[in-house]
Design a protein around this motif. Sequence first.
Motif, PDB file in Angstrom:
ATOM      1  N   LYS A 123       0.880  -1.172   0.000  1.00  0.00           N
ATOM      2  CA  LYS A 123       0.000   0.000   0.000  1.00  0.00           C
ATOM      3  C   LYS A 123       0.911   1.213   0.000  1.00  0.00           C
ATOM      4  O   LYS A 123       1.949   1.197   0.656  1.00  0.00           O
ATOM      5  CB  LYS A 123      -0.834   0.065   1.282  1.00  0.00           C
ATOM      6  CG  LYS A 123      -1.781  -1.087   1.469  1.00  0.00           C
ATOM      7  CD  LYS A 123      -2.523  -0.941   2.783  1.00  0.00           C
ATOM      8  CE  LYS A 123      -3.339  -2.195   3.038  1.00  0.00           C
ATOM      9  NZ  LYS A 123      -4.092  -2.123   4.273  1.00  0.00           N
ATOM     10  N   SER A 124       0.539   2.256  -0.703  1.00  0.00           N
ATOM     11  CA  SER A 124       1.395   3.447  -0.696  1.00  0.00           C
ATOM     12  C   SER A 124       1.019   4.321   0.490  1.00  0.00           C
ATOM     13  O   SER A 124      -0.046   4.910   0.512  1.00  0.00           O
ATOM     14  CB  SER A 124       1.221   4.216  -2.004  1.00  0.00           C
ATOM     15  OG  SER A 124      -0.149   4.447  -2.222  1.00  0.00           O
ATOM     16  N   ASN A 176       1.407   9.590   2.251  1.00  0.00           N
ATOM     17  CA  ASN A 176       0.243  10.392   1.890  1.00  0.00           C
ATOM     18  C   ASN A 176       0.624  11.710   1.252  1.00  0.00           C
ATOM     19  O   ASN A 176       0.017  12.162   0.327  1.00  0.00           O
ATOM     20  CB  ASN A 176      -0.584  10.702   3.129  1.00  0.00           C
ATOM     21  CG  ASN A 176      -0.699   9.488   4.010  1.00  0.00           C
ATOM     22  OD1 ASN A 176      -1.089   8.447   3.528  1.00  0.00           O
ATOM     23  ND2 ASN A 176      -0.336   9.626   5.262  1.00  0.00           N
ATOM     24  N   PRO A 234      -2.690   4.805  16.158  1.00  0.00           N
ATOM     25  CA  PRO A 234      -2.351   5.383  14.856  1.00  0.00           C
ATOM     26  C   PRO A 234      -3.614   5.509  13.987  1.00  0.00           C
ATOM     27  O   PRO A 234      -4.532   4.691  14.100  1.00  0.00           O
ATOM     28  CB  PRO A 234      -1.408   4.360  14.236  1.00  0.00           C
ATOM     29  CG  PRO A 234      -0.977   3.462  15.336  1.00  0.00           C
ATOM     30  CD  PRO A 234      -2.001   3.539  16.412  1.00  0.00           C
ATOM     31  N   PRO A 269      -4.640   6.387   9.836  1.00  0.00           N
ATOM     32  CA  PRO A 269      -4.014   6.585   8.527  1.00  0.00           C
ATOM     33  C   PRO A 269      -4.343   7.954   7.923  1.00  0.00           C
ATOM     34  O   PRO A 269      -5.438   8.481   8.158  1.00  0.00           O
ATOM     35  CB  PRO A 269      -4.619   5.466   7.686  1.00  0.00           C
ATOM     36  CG  PRO A 269      -5.920   5.141   8.344  1.00  0.00           C
ATOM     37  CD  PRO A 269      -5.733   5.396   9.812  1.00  0.00           C
ATOM     38  N   PRO A 293      -5.261   8.843   4.910  1.00  0.00           N
ATOM     39  CA  PRO A 293      -6.507   8.944   4.139  1.00  0.00           C
ATOM     40  C   PRO A 293      -7.766   8.762   4.997  1.00  0.00           C
ATOM     41  O   PRO A 293      -8.884   8.791   4.470  1.00  0.00           O
ATOM     42  CB  PRO A 293      -6.399   7.803   3.118  1.00  0.00           C
ATOM     43  CG  PRO A 293      -4.987   7.339   3.172  1.00  0.00           C
ATOM     44  CD  PRO A 293      -4.475   7.667   4.533  1.00  0.00           C
ATOM     45  N   ILE A 304     -10.395   4.844   3.766  1.00  0.00           N
ATOM     46  CA  ILE A 304      -9.927   3.467   3.528  1.00  0.00           C
ATOM     47  C   ILE A 304     -10.554   2.487   4.528  1.00  0.00           C
ATOM     48  O   ILE A 304     -10.155   1.337   4.618  1.00  0.00           O
ATOM     49  CB  ILE A 304      -8.383   3.372   3.512  1.00  0.00           C
ATOM     50  CG1 ILE A 304      -7.770   3.907   4.801  1.00  0.00           C
ATOM     51  CG2 ILE A 304      -7.824   4.115   2.299  1.00  0.00           C
ATOM     52  CD1 ILE A 304      -6.295   3.564   4.947  1.00  0.00           C
ATOM     53  N   TRP A 330      -3.070  -2.019  19.826  1.00  0.00           N
ATOM     54  CA  TRP A 330      -2.286  -1.132  18.938  1.00  0.00           C
ATOM     55  C   TRP A 330      -3.220  -0.216  18.140  1.00  0.00           C
ATOM     56  O   TRP A 330      -3.020   0.968  18.012  1.00  0.00           O
ATOM     57  CB  TRP A 330      -1.442  -2.012  18.007  1.00  0.00           C
ATOM     58  CG  TRP A 330      -0.872  -1.320  16.807  1.00  0.00           C
ATOM     59  CD1 TRP A 330      -1.431  -1.263  15.568  1.00  0.00           C
ATOM     60  CD2 TRP A 330       0.346  -0.586  16.737  1.00  0.00           C
ATOM     61  NE1 TRP A 330      -0.624  -0.544  14.720  1.00  0.00           N
ATOM     62  CE2 TRP A 330       0.477  -0.115  15.404  1.00  0.00           C
ATOM     63  CE3 TRP A 330       1.357  -0.280  17.648  1.00  0.00           C
ATOM     64  CZ2 TRP A 330       1.560   0.632  14.978  1.00  0.00           C
ATOM     65  CZ3 TRP A 330       2.441   0.474  17.217  1.00  0.00           C
ATOM     66  CH2 TRP A 330       2.528   0.921  15.902  1.00  0.00           C
ATOM     67  N   GLY A 389       3.321  -2.183  13.541  1.00  0.00           N
ATOM     68  CA  GLY A 389       2.372  -2.150  12.426  1.00  0.00           C
ATOM     69  C   GLY A 389       2.777  -3.048  11.260  1.00  0.00           C
ATOM     70  O   GLY A 389       2.017  -3.219  10.316  1.00  0.00           O
ATOM     71  N   LYS A 443      -2.007 -10.190  10.590  1.00  0.00           N
ATOM     72  CA  LYS A 443      -1.200  -9.645   9.492  1.00  0.00           C
ATOM     73  C   LYS A 443       0.195 -10.227   9.599  1.00  0.00           C
ATOM     74  O   LYS A 443       0.820 -10.020  10.639  1.00  0.00           O
ATOM     75  CB  LYS A 443      -1.117  -8.127   9.607  1.00  0.00           C
ATOM     76  CG  LYS A 443      -0.134  -7.508   8.594  1.00  0.00           C
ATOM     77  CD  LYS A 443      -0.002  -6.007   8.729  1.00  0.00           C
ATOM     78  CE  LYS A 443       1.001  -5.486   7.702  1.00  0.00           C
ATOM     79  NZ  LYS A 443       1.099  -4.035   7.689  1.00  0.00           N
ATOM     80  N   THR A 469      -4.001  -7.301   6.054  1.00  0.00           N
ATOM     81  CA  THR A 469      -3.342  -6.064   6.466  1.00  0.00           C
ATOM     82  C   THR A 469      -4.192  -5.505   7.609  1.00  0.00           C
ATOM     83  O   THR A 469      -5.278  -6.021   7.874  1.00  0.00           O
ATOM     84  CB  THR A 469      -3.253  -5.044   5.306  1.00  0.00           C
ATOM     85  OG1 THR A 469      -4.550  -4.881   4.748  1.00  0.00           O
ATOM     86  CG2 THR A 469      -2.284  -5.507   4.246  1.00  0.00           C
ATOM     87  N   ILE A 470      -3.700  -4.471   8.276  1.00  0.00           N
ATOM     88  CA  ILE A 470      -4.455  -3.941   9.412  1.00  0.00           C
ATOM     89  C   ILE A 470      -5.712  -3.229   8.899  1.00  0.00           C
ATOM     90  O   ILE A 470      -6.828  -3.536   9.314  1.00  0.00           O
ATOM     91  CB  ILE A 470      -3.577  -3.003  10.267  1.00  0.00           C
ATOM     92  CG1 ILE A 470      -2.426  -3.798  10.904  1.00  0.00           C
ATOM     93  CG2 ILE A 470      -4.423  -2.331  11.359  1.00  0.00           C
ATOM     94  CD1 ILE A 470      -1.445  -3.001  11.720  1.00  0.00           C
ATOM     95  N   GLU A 471      -5.520  -2.290   7.997  1.00  0.00           N
ATOM     96  CA  GLU A 471      -6.675  -1.616   7.391  1.00  0.00           C
ATOM     97  C   GLU A 471      -7.319  -2.567   6.378  1.00  0.00           C
ATOM     98  O   GLU A 471      -6.680  -3.494   5.895  1.00  0.00           O
ATOM     99  CB  GLU A 471      -6.220  -0.336   6.668  1.00  0.00           C
ATOM    100  CG  GLU A 471      -5.494   0.669   7.554  1.00  0.00           C
ATOM    101  CD  GLU A 471      -6.378   1.353   8.570  1.00  0.00           C
ATOM    102  OE1 GLU A 471      -7.621   1.253   8.445  1.00  0.00           O
ATOM    103  OE2 GLU A 471      -5.841   1.978   9.500  1.00  0.00           O
TER     104      GLU A 471
HETATM  105  P1  XMP Z   1      -1.667  -1.891   6.889  1.00  0.00           P
HETATM  106  O1  XMP Z   1      -3.090  -1.703   6.546  1.00  0.00           O
HETATM  107  O2  XMP Z   1      -0.726  -1.660   5.746  1.00  0.00           O
HETATM  108  O3  XMP Z   1      -1.347  -0.770   7.971  1.00  0.00           O
HETATM  109  O4  XMP Z   1      -1.402  -3.207   7.580  1.00  0.00           O
HETATM  110  C1  XMP Z   1      -0.172  -0.662   8.728  1.00  0.00           C
HETATM  111  C2  XMP Z   1      -0.245   0.641   9.481  1.00  0.00           C
HETATM  112  O5  XMP Z   1      -0.211   1.731   8.556  1.00  0.00           O
HETATM  113  C3  XMP Z   1      -1.400   2.492   8.629  1.00  0.00           C
HETATM  114  N1  XMP Z   1      -1.797   2.848   7.255  1.00  0.00           N
HETATM  115  C4  XMP Z   1      -1.586   4.055   6.717  1.00  0.00           C
HETATM  116  N2  XMP Z   1      -1.045   5.158   7.238  1.00  0.00           N
HETATM  117  N3  XMP Z   1      -1.409   6.286   5.203  1.00  0.00           N
HETATM  118  C5  XMP Z   1      -0.980   6.281   6.495  1.00  0.00           C
HETATM  119  O6  XMP Z   1      -0.517   7.318   6.980  1.00  0.00           O
HETATM  120  C6  XMP Z   1      -1.958   5.214   4.590  1.00  0.00           C
HETATM  121  O7  XMP Z   1      -2.332   5.257   3.434  1.00  0.00           O
HETATM  122  C7  XMP Z   1      -2.052   4.031   5.403  1.00  0.00           C
HETATM  123  N4  XMP Z   1      -2.524   2.775   5.178  1.00  0.00           N
HETATM  124  C8  XMP Z   1      -2.367   2.080   6.327  1.00  0.00           C
HETATM  125  C9  XMP Z   1      -2.405   1.616   9.319  1.00  0.00           C
HETATM  126  O8  XMP Z   1      -3.413   2.392   9.963  1.00  0.00           O
HETATM  127  C10 XMP Z   1      -1.538   0.825  10.264  1.00  0.00           C
HETATM  128  O9  XMP Z   1      -1.241   1.576  11.425  1.00  0.00           O
END
Ligand code: XMP
Length: 528
Positions: free
Chosen positions: A359-360, A363, A405, A407, A409, A413, A448, A483, A520, A524-526
């Motif tokens: 995931k990018s 931001n 935390p 994100p 967006p 999302i 978390w 994370g 995860k 993924t978390i989100e």
């Molecule tokens: P994932 O979903 O990748 O998330 O397992 C790992 C951690 O990153 C956060 N997350 C983001 N943070 N922009 C952010 O600033 C994003 O686009 C984004 N996507 C996921 C997520 O909340 C978790 O803490």
Amino acid sequence: MTAQLPAQIAGQPHESILIVDFGSQVTQLIARRVREAGVYSEIAPFNAADAAFDRLQPKGIILSGSPASVTEIGSPRVPQRFFEAGIPILGICYGQQTMCAQLGGSVTPSQDGREFGRAFIEIKGRSALFDGLWKEGEHHQVWMSHGDKVDALPPGFAPVAVSEGAPFAVTSDEKRRFYGVQFHPEVVHTPDGGKLIANFARHVCGLAGDWTMAEFRATKIAEIRKQVGDGRVICGLSGGVDSAVAAVLIHEAIGDQLTCVFVDHGLMRMGEADQVVSLFREHYGIKLVHVNVETLFLNGLKGVTDPEAKRKFIGKTFIEVFEDQARQVGGADFLAQGTLYPDVIESVSFTGGPSVTIKSHHNVGGLPERMNMKLVEPLRELFKDEVRLLGRELGLPEIFVGRHPFPGPGLAIRIPGEVTKERCDILRKADAVYLDEIRRAGLYDAIWQAFAVLLPVRSVGVMGDGRTYDYVCALRAVTSTDGMTADVYPFDSAFLGRVATRIVNEVAGINRVTYDLTSKPPGTIEWE
Ligand code: XMP
């Protein structure tokens, strides 16, 4: 108003330990263990270690592990002059092996003595590294992960502990204060590992262990004043801990030369935008521009369902709004960012190519380059939990500092499918009920990240005498340290039942609640 600094610490470098990184997955943990001992530490890749050494003037050096093999031609080495600097050195795994090889010993690929996972070492001799911790004849659990091993020690070295697979599990030259451990003291599976690293930093290197957040705060304030002079700084607030702590610290240093911009995209959680405004404007008296651009964002998100397209649009629009606001306040000389240490550490790669983008997350990537401004990044040396400590030191309320935390967006999302105002409002309410129950149960800090997700499917239900046809809400809660990997939080079923009942009763538009049981990886978390 700017705070007075104790003159003796303003701008003074800390006593420090330099960690030379050979590309181990767990090098950051070494830095954390040293800092937990109250000693400042920095990581430098092996090929940039010389410059870091000159800048830091460290009082001790730790050499990390590595996926490489000392026996391969061209594998990385420690700058030889480090061994002549008269300061203590601790080599871990590959670090031990290269130290031994570089000082006249030898290393062989081990055919039968490979050790992975839990192992036991027996203490065979005295060492300053063990003082007050381990005694001769004792057995201790450690975590091993090595193929190669030292098979001949350099002059001056003696073995002080052995394991089944490594006759030189711990070696030392007590006179020169060089220590080598074949195991990994930095990981939690070596139960006394943190103490061993603290012993190296405090006892062997003789450091006071007085690196505190109060000292960091004072040093940083002096640095910010020096860097910024009478220039102007602009800082984007996201509602998250990092940008908030950076802004409060910078404000303490330069007062009204700082302007904060809060781009409110309408994708925040319940009450969050108001909290940001009242905390910064009213409590801290920080100049804050609050731009409400919910409509702009929701209009742009119309019909967008692809997660990466959502991220792209939000990141791009955020930058445009921010730039526009920066122009309106008359520009600035510096851009402040809450960049943290894990984002800064150059990773050492032995495999070449970049890792796959899942995931990018960047931001607002590209903002500094586009705006052509110098950066002020006062948190560059800190880990996330240290930022929280600094936030507390600066008097930020716990609800801000301890926040999970969130994100960039935002809720976009957490709404798979199209994002609409109606869906955001429904999700905000469900999320608030869920977090309220988590706080009431005293579980917030054990988790978390916890949040609700609004699924783009409707299901049939029955309420009172009527049929309902409403959205499904998924609840997510995970434990994690960074994370990168995560486990599902094991709520008891009574708790989940209570949350489900409240959400269905209190949130119009939701008639079914599920709990996400995916760790995860593979999830993924989100959700997006
Ligand atoms: P994932 O979903 O990748 O998330 O397992 C790992 C951690 O990153 C956060 N997350 C983001 N943070 N922009 C952010 O600033 C994003 O686009 C984004 N996507 C996921 C997520 O909340 C978790 O803490």
